[in-house]
Scaffold this active site. Sequence first.
Site, PDB file in Angstrom:
ATOM      1  N   HIS A  14      19.316 -57.222  30.728  1.00 40.82           N
ATOM      2  CA  HIS A  14      20.431 -58.185  29.719  1.00 40.82           C
ATOM      3  C   HIS A  14      21.011 -58.745  30.685  1.00 40.82           C
ATOM      4  O   HIS A  14      20.649 -59.333  32.290  1.00 40.82           O
ATOM      5  CB  HIS A  14      21.631 -57.171  29.477  1.00 40.82           C
ATOM      6  N   ASP A  60      24.486 -60.305  32.949  1.00 44.93           N
ATOM      7  CA  ASP A  60      26.414 -60.346  32.467  1.00 44.93           C
ATOM      8  C   ASP A  60      26.828 -60.775  31.445  1.00 44.93           C
ATOM      9  O   ASP A  60      26.859 -62.484  32.149  1.00 44.93           O
ATOM     10  CB  ASP A  60      26.677 -59.438  34.585  1.00 44.93           C
ATOM     11  N   HIS A 106      18.142 -58.731  34.151  1.00 44.55           N
ATOM     12  CA  HIS A 106      18.331 -57.578  34.797  1.00 44.55           C
ATOM     13  C   HIS A 106      17.729 -56.469  34.099  1.00 44.55           C
ATOM     14  O   HIS A 106      18.376 -56.680  32.660  1.00 44.55           O
ATOM     15  CB  HIS A 106      18.702 -57.589  36.402  1.00 44.55           C
ATOM     16  N   ARG A 120      19.450 -41.555  40.097  1.00 49.35           N
ATOM     17  CA  ARG A 120      20.428 -43.176  41.126  1.00 49.35           C
ATOM     18  C   ARG A 120      21.862 -43.335  41.160  1.00 49.35           C
ATOM     19  O   ARG A 120      22.514 -42.913  39.761  1.00 49.35           O
ATOM     20  CB  ARG A 120      19.877 -44.021  40.842  1.00 49.35           C
TER      21      ARG A 120
HETATM   22  O1  AKG Z   1      23.336 -50.561  38.352  1.00 51.00           O
HETATM   23  C1  AKG Z   1      23.389 -51.627  38.663  1.00 51.00           C
HETATM   24  O2  AKG Z   1      22.779 -51.766  39.477  1.00 51.00           O
HETATM   25  C2  AKG Z   1      22.952 -52.369  37.239  1.00 51.00           C
HETATM   26  C3  AKG Z   1      23.978 -52.016  36.946  1.00 51.00           C
HETATM   27  C4  AKG Z   1      24.568 -53.499  35.697  1.00 51.00           C
HETATM   28  O3  AKG Z   1      23.348 -54.409  35.261  1.00 51.00           O
HETATM   29  C5  AKG Z   1      25.407 -53.857  34.559  1.00 51.00           C
HETATM   30  O4  AKG Z   1      26.096 -52.918  34.311  1.00 51.00           O
HETATM   31  O5  AKG Z   1      25.464 -54.706  33.978  1.00 51.00           O
HETATM   32 FE   FE2 Z   2      24.018 -56.086  34.748  1.00 51.14          FE
END
Ligand code: AKG
Ligand code: FE2
Length: 224
Positions: free
Chosen positions: A104, A106, A160, A170
Amino acid sequence: MPEPFFLCLLNPNRPLSPVLCPTSGAGHPVIASFSHVLEEYGKHLARIGRTLFDGMSKNLCLDPIKCQSNLSESTGFVRVYRYPKWSSKSKNENKSSAWGMDVHTDSSVLSILNQDEVGGLEVLKDDHWFTVKPVPNTLVVNLGDMMQAISDDEYTSVKHRVKVNEYKERISICYFVFPGQGSVIRSSKYKPFTYSDFQGQVQQDLKTVGYKVGLDRFKLSDAS
Ligand SMILES: O=C(O)CCC(=O)C(=O)O
Ligand SMILES: [Fe+2]
């Protein structure tokens, strides 16, 4: 999807739905102190986000007065995610990996991520996926869709995703910041729009086409 187990709104007046704060237990001292720490953390991240944004707008020779409201600290929030380890129960023999978060971009202006030592974040560059290796005491800054539009596509909203670890859970702490309420994003590539126009379109696309179309919905037809 990861479990967003804590969401800290830096401006409690900002309506955000769904609100993911664990409302049950809000009065618990541990939750309350955690909330306090995150609020403090968010304030620092808001300062870092502003410094980065001002630096980028200067670099792009944008009018500082006109673009100032394209980022508003009052919109920022911190979300803590827990990605459970890839359990053997959910293992699919044909898959070489499991995704905690699918690919996706952001919708934010900036997203500033703090990932733990487990890693799993990947970014797409020149059609190749790269692992963002965790570096202690280092933040990862992702540019979002709003920054891409503000920069006239000079900068790209990075695609990403997050891979789940087979052995360890994690945790990531993510700060997101957006344009101010009603702030119009003007660029040579897109129709003028506000963040709420964008979000409205995203929600509609999710319902009708099933995925986020994103900035393409606002692209001017003659923009190259
Ligand atoms: O957890 C992460 O490192 C990325 C989270 C992410 O990409 C998001 O919340 O948009
Ligand atoms: Fe993200």
